[in-house]
Design a protein around this motif. Structure first.
Motif, PDB file in Angstrom:
ATOM      1  N   PHE A   1       0.841  -1.197   0.000  1.00 33.71           N
ATOM      2  CA  PHE A   1       0.000   0.000   0.000  1.00 33.71           C
ATOM      3  C   PHE A   1       0.871   1.239   0.000  1.00 33.71           C
ATOM      4  CE2 PHE A   1      -1.856   3.500   2.365  1.00 33.71           C
ATOM      5  CZ  PHE A   1      -3.048   3.690   1.688  1.00 33.71           C
ATOM      6  N   SER A   2       0.444   2.274  -0.736  1.00 34.11           N
ATOM      7  CA  SER A   2       1.148   3.551  -0.695  1.00 34.11           C
ATOM      8  C   SER A   2       0.152   4.685  -0.829  1.00 34.11           C
ATOM      9  CB  SER A   2       2.196   3.647  -1.810  1.00 34.11           C
ATOM     10  OG  SER A   2       1.569   3.680  -3.081  1.00 34.11           O
ATOM     11  N   LYS A   3       0.548   5.842  -0.272  1.00 33.97           N
ATOM     12  CA  LYS A   3      -0.285   7.042  -0.331  1.00 33.97           C
ATOM     13  C   LYS A   3       0.609   8.228  -0.652  1.00 33.97           C
ATOM     14  CE  LYS A   3      -3.104  10.056   2.584  1.00 33.97           C
ATOM     15  NZ  LYS A   3      -3.679  10.241   3.917  1.00 33.97           N
ATOM     16  N   LYS A   4       0.182   9.012  -1.652  1.00 34.10           N
ATOM     17  CA  LYS A   4       0.948  10.171  -2.082  1.00 34.10           C
ATOM     18  C   LYS A   4       0.045  11.391  -2.160  1.00 34.10           C
ATOM     19  CE  LYS A   4       4.033   7.489  -5.094  1.00 34.10           C
ATOM     20  NZ  LYS A   4       4.491   7.317  -6.506  1.00 34.10           N
ATOM     21  N   VAL A   5       0.643  12.559  -1.930  1.00 33.10           N
ATOM     22  CA  VAL A   5       0.018  13.835  -2.265  1.00 33.10           C
ATOM     23  C   VAL A   5       0.859  14.426  -3.380  1.00 33.10           C
ATOM     24  CG1 VAL A   5      -0.548  16.152  -1.489  1.00 33.10           C
ATOM     25  CG2 VAL A   5      -0.926  14.214   0.025  1.00 33.10           C
ATOM     26  N   GLY A   6       0.277  14.540  -4.569  1.00 28.74           N
ATOM     27  CA  GLY A   6       1.083  14.871  -5.735  1.00 28.74           C
ATOM     28  C   GLY A   6       2.118  13.787  -5.944  1.00 28.74           C
ATOM     29  N   SER A   7       3.386  14.158  -5.975  1.00 30.39           N
ATOM     30  CA  SER A   7       4.459  13.171  -6.117  1.00 30.39           C
ATOM     31  C   SER A   7       5.144  12.852  -4.791  1.00 30.39           C
ATOM     32  CB  SER A   7       5.508  13.685  -7.119  1.00 30.39           C
ATOM     33  OG  SER A   7       6.061  14.922  -6.667  1.00 30.39           O
ATOM     34  N   LEU A   8       4.657  13.445  -3.709  1.00 28.75           N
ATOM     35  CA  LEU A   8       5.279  13.248  -2.400  1.00 28.75           C
ATOM     36  C   LEU A   8       4.701  12.019  -1.712  1.00 28.75           C
ATOM     37  CD1 LEU A   8       7.057  14.276  -0.035  1.00 28.75           C
ATOM     38  CD2 LEU A   8       5.072  15.609   0.722  1.00 28.75           C
ATOM     39  N   LEU A   9       5.560  11.053  -1.419  1.00 27.46           N
ATOM     40  CA  LEU A   9       5.130   9.846  -0.723  1.00 27.46           C
ATOM     41  C   LEU A   9       4.917  10.154   0.754  1.00 27.46           C
ATOM     42  CD1 LEU A   9       4.660   6.740  -0.701  1.00 27.46           C
ATOM     43  CD2 LEU A   9       7.099   6.519  -0.130  1.00 27.46           C
ATOM     44  N   LEU A  10       3.700   9.898   1.233  1.00 28.94           N
ATOM     45  CA  LEU A  10       3.389  10.089   2.648  1.00 28.94           C
ATOM     46  C   LEU A  10       3.517   8.793   3.428  1.00 28.94           C
ATOM     47  CD1 LEU A  10       0.287  12.456   2.587  1.00 28.94           C
ATOM     48  CD2 LEU A  10       2.685  13.056   2.879  1.00 28.94           C
ATOM     49  N   TYR A  11       3.040   7.712   2.847  1.00 29.03           N
ATOM     50  CA  TYR A  11       3.034   6.459   3.595  1.00 29.03           C
ATOM     51  C   TYR A  11       3.126   5.275   2.634  1.00 29.03           C
ATOM     52  CZ  TYR A  11       1.826   2.966   7.109  1.00 29.03           C
ATOM     53  OH  TYR A  11       1.870   1.897   7.964  1.00 29.03           O
ATOM     54  N   ARG A  12       3.876   4.280   3.094  1.00 32.13           N
ATOM     55  CA  ARG A  12       3.945   3.011   2.370  1.00 32.13           C
ATOM     56  C   ARG A  12       4.057   1.884   3.375  1.00 32.13           C
ATOM     57  NH1 ARG A  12       5.277   0.350  -2.452  1.00 32.13           N
ATOM     58  NH2 ARG A  12       6.240  -1.680  -2.039  1.00 32.13           N
ATOM     59  N   SER A  13       3.325   0.816   3.132  1.00 33.96           N
ATOM     60  CA  SER A  13       3.428  -0.355   3.999  1.00 33.96           C
ATOM     61  C   SER A  13       3.399  -1.620   3.157  1.00 33.96           C
ATOM     62  CB  SER A  13       2.287  -0.382   5.029  1.00 33.96           C
ATOM     63  OG  SER A  13       1.033  -0.529   4.385  1.00 33.96           O
ATOM     64  N   ASP A  14       4.045  -2.649   3.678  1.00 34.17           N
ATOM     65  CA  ASP A  14       4.096  -3.943   3.012  1.00 34.17           C
ATOM     66  C   ASP A  14       3.811  -5.034   4.031  1.00 34.17           C
ATOM     67  OD1 ASP A  14       5.536  -3.497   0.121  1.00 34.17           O
ATOM     68  OD2 ASP A  14       6.331  -2.096   1.606  1.00 34.17           O
ATOM     69  N   VAL A  15       2.878  -5.912   3.691  1.00 35.19           N
ATOM     70  CA  VAL A  15       2.507  -7.041   4.545  1.00 35.19           C
ATOM     71  C   VAL A  15       2.690  -8.319   3.747  1.00 35.19           C
ATOM     72  CG1 VAL A  15       0.663  -8.161   5.853  1.00 35.19           C
ATOM     73  CG2 VAL A  15       0.807  -5.667   5.801  1.00 35.19           C
ATOM     74  N   ASP A  16       3.293  -9.301   4.362  1.00 37.57           N
ATOM     75  CA  ASP A  16       3.416 -10.611   3.719  1.00 37.57           C
ATOM     76  C   ASP A  16       3.250 -11.694   4.784  1.00 37.57           C
ATOM     77  OD1 ASP A  16       4.222 -12.044   1.093  1.00 37.57           O
ATOM     78  OD2 ASP A  16       5.459 -13.000   2.612  1.00 37.57           O
ATOM     79  N   ASN A  17       2.303 -12.594   4.547  1.00 36.48           N
ATOM     80  CA  ASN A  17       2.005 -13.678   5.482  1.00 36.48           C
ATOM     81  C   ASN A  17       1.950 -14.967   4.677  1.00 36.48           C
ATOM     82  OD1 ASN A  17       1.087 -15.339   7.526  1.00 36.48           O
ATOM     83  ND2 ASN A  17      -0.933 -14.395   7.690  1.00 36.48           N
ATOM     84  N   SER A  18       2.768 -15.935   5.019  1.00 38.84           N
ATOM     85  CA  SER A  18       2.787 -17.181   4.251  1.00 38.84           C
ATOM     86  C   SER A  18       2.974 -18.369   5.170  1.00 38.84           C
ATOM     87  CB  SER A  18       3.912 -17.164   3.204  1.00 38.84           C
ATOM     88  OG  SER A  18       5.183 -17.099   3.832  1.00 38.84           O
ATOM     89  N   ILE A  19       2.439 -19.505   4.730  1.00 36.45           N
ATOM     90  CA  ILE A  19       2.624 -20.753   5.459  1.00 36.45           C
ATOM     91  C   ILE A  19       2.900 -21.867   4.462  1.00 36.45           C
ATOM     92  CG2 ILE A  19       0.161 -21.341   5.489  1.00 36.45           C
ATOM     93  CD1 ILE A  19       0.684 -22.536   8.324  1.00 36.45           C
TER      94      ILE A  19
END
Length: 596
Positions: free
Chosen positions: A495-513
């Motif tokens: 997931f990522s969130k930007k205002v214009g070209s400015l990155l405000l937030y990014r997250s990565d989740v990975d769950n595996s079995i």
């Protein structure tokens, strides 16, 4: 018991997939995961608990000591916490369950408040010597509008206890409130929630076919700015193993369930398509081979995550003061899916009525259609080849509302794709099936306020991979001898969130079995198993410094290792209190286009 003809072997295989269990009896964490004891047979998962904000909390008990021995619902009452203020930075649902040692199927559990679903999952199966217990948590801050008033609720967990099925399931649940403070301000929670359930008390709705829909007609406020629909679709009955099904015309050849493998949730408003959601292939703890899931169950098995559909482009339609039918259906449903949802809306505090329009909806007129490539052959009782199913489509929905703070334009573009390839090798002495499945979503939402306002862009990518193999060997009389099985299952979200070209937030989740086991049989009955092993790996990271990693390994039904901090600086977990490290939907903080 001998299994000679294809039909009886088909019934055996499907029975094995679902019923073997009944036939066989905020903080910094240390590198070693706390609360996990190597050698334990109790439930052990790598999933993170909900991170908590600073400050004192208040606890409201929903129920305690409920026992589930039949299919009656268990009502409870709720009142807002006294002395805990009217605004909260976070609200967390905590629940604990256990089942006595003995024989028992996996069971579906759900919790409801004011008719809204606040938890959905399944239970761990016991063994003759192990009475498992487990803990689940969910961030329920989005339900703050509901939690501000007294409510009735109920726990639904159908179970059978008799001379054969002896496991008694017990449970308790509570809500933990964190009053807003200077370090943890009030959550920007939705202004209202509208349940899509079976009635005022709450409950899922059964969808037996692709034509069935869960529909609720609602007359909503006329000042909606944003709207989101969280959906659950759980495969049950003949659809519990939907990912292993093939088209009807080859079901007997493949000795498999019919109806095909393509499943997708359709969301509609007044019959008009408004969004889609992938279906996660949850595997219950009695599924395929129950020993594979002891002590670590499959991804999200005990605690399902909903999928959030952004229907903000349709806010102008919902704001017209007329009743509207919101519906959820499952393409390909084949007896059956258990479905529910919650509609969350944000309102304009400066106006009581908003005008606007839905400007684009290319999803309309795009039916959910899968392409099937069938190379399955049957030569003198020897079956081989593959059945491959593919589906993909891209669409765009867009609309605007004129609010007290200017025109807000919301544009959602999405590409959803599905593929499932099943290969078979079947003859008199063996039945082998391998499944390679992947559901993906690429979604972009652009929100612009006013003519000169910068666009806020959120992007999300989902992967739901599943690899599974089943191999059953038979002796000359047609009796099953052994059944090795293996499953690799995952959930990833970027997931990522930007205002214009400015990155405000990014997250990565990975769950595996990754898990495997081999069942042994004699005379058609399970006599034991061997080679059980599994590993679960969970990773979360964001650009604000949050990091979480946990690795769990098991062997022969016992926990062998559980370590924290994998992939994190200094091998230490650190989670900011407002993050959603489990990958659950979040509009109250990082994903809200209007804040942060």
């Amino acid at each position: 018991m001998a299994f000679i003809d294809g039909v009886s072997r088909k019934k055996l295989r499907m029975g094995l997939l679902g019923c073997v269990a009944a036939c066989a009896a905020q903080g910094v964490l240390a590198a070693t995961a706390p609360g996990f004891d190597p050698g334990s047979a109790n439930v052990a998962v790598a999933d993170p608990v909900v991170p908590r904000p600073p400050g004192k909390s208040c606890v409201v008990e929903l129920f305690n000591g409920f026992t589930f021995t039949d299919f009656s619902n268990h009502p409870y009452t709720y009142a807002p916490p006294a002395g805990c203020g009217k605004t909260w930075s976070k609200v967390v649902l905590e629940a604990d369950f256990s089942v006595t040692a003995g024989r028992q199927f996996d069971r579906t559990a759900s919790l409801w408040l004011g008719g809204a679903n606040i938890y959905f999952g399944t239970t761990q199966e016991p063994s003759s010597t192990v009475a498992p217990s487990w803990h689940v948590e969910r961030d329920v801050s989005d339900f703050a509008s509901l939690l501000g008033n007294p409510q009735t609720g109920q726990a639904i967990l159908g179970n059978v206890v008799n001379d054969t099925y002896t496991g008694v399931i017990s449970g308790s649940a509570r809500l933990v409130f964190y009053p807003a403070n200077i370090l943890a301000p009030k959550a920007d929670a939705p202004d209202a929630v509208y349940p899509l359930s079976d009635g005022t008390d709450g409950g899922t709705v059964t969808l037996n076919t692709g034509a069935d829909v869960l529909t609720r007609t609602l007359t909503l406020p006329t000042n909606i700015e944003r709207a989101y629909l969280d959906v659950f679709a759980q495969g049950q009955g003949g659809d519990e193993f939907w990912y292993s099904c093939v088209p009807d015309e080859v079901a007997d050849e493949a000795q498999s369930c019919g109806g095909g493998s393509y499943r997708e949730v359709q969301v509609a408003i007044d019959g008009q398509p408004a969004g889609v959601a992938p279906v996660y292939p949850w595997i219950f703890t009695g599924g395929i081979d129950p020993y594979m899931w002891r002590p670590t169950p499959g991804v999200q098995t005990l605690n399902f995550l909903p999928y959030r559909v952004d229907i903000t482009p349709f806010a102008a339609l919902l704001n017209d003061g007329q009743p509207h039918a919101l519906s959820i259906g499952v393409t390909g449903a084949n007896g059956y899916f258990s479905a529910t949802g919650n509609l969350f809306v944000y309102l304009d505090r400066g106006r009581t009525a908003l005008s606007g329009a839905v400007t684009v909806n290319t999803l309309k007129g795009q039916p959910a259609i899968a392409t099937v490539d069938n190379t399955l052959t049957d030569v003198s009782g020897v079956v081989g080849g593959a059945v491959a199913t593919h589906a993909s489509r891209s669409f765009r929905t867009s609309g605007y509302v004129d609010t007290s703070h200017g025109r807000i334009v919301t544009d959602v573009t999405q590409t959803v794709a599905f593929r499932n390839t099943q290969t078979f090798a079947i003859d008199a002495t063996r039945y082998e099936q391998a499944i390679d499945q992947l559901s993906t979503v690429d979604s972009t939402t652009k929100t612009r306020q006013g003519r000169s306002g910068l666009a806020v862009t959120t992007e999300a990518h989902y992967d739901f991979p599943l690899l599974a193999s089943f191999k059953y060997s038979f002796d000359e009389a047609g009796n099953i001898v052994s059944a090795p099985s293996a499953v690799t299952q995952g959930f990833s979200r970027q997931f990522s969130k930007k205002v214009g070209s400015l990155l405000l937030y990014r997250s990565d989740v990975d769950n595996s079995i990754d898990t495997a086991d081999t069942l042994a049989f004699s005379g058609g009955a399970v006599t034991g198993h061997s080679g059980q092993r599994s590993s679960q790996v969970f990773r979360f990271k964001d650009n604000l410094g949050s990091c979480y990693g946990r690795d769990i390994s098991t062997s022969a039904g016992l926990l062998t290792a559980a370590t924290d901090g994998g992939g994190c600086p200094g091998n230490r977990n650190r989670l900011l209190w407002f993050t959603h490290p489990d990958g659950s939907p979040d509009t109250s903080r990082t994903e809200d286009p209007g804040i942060f």
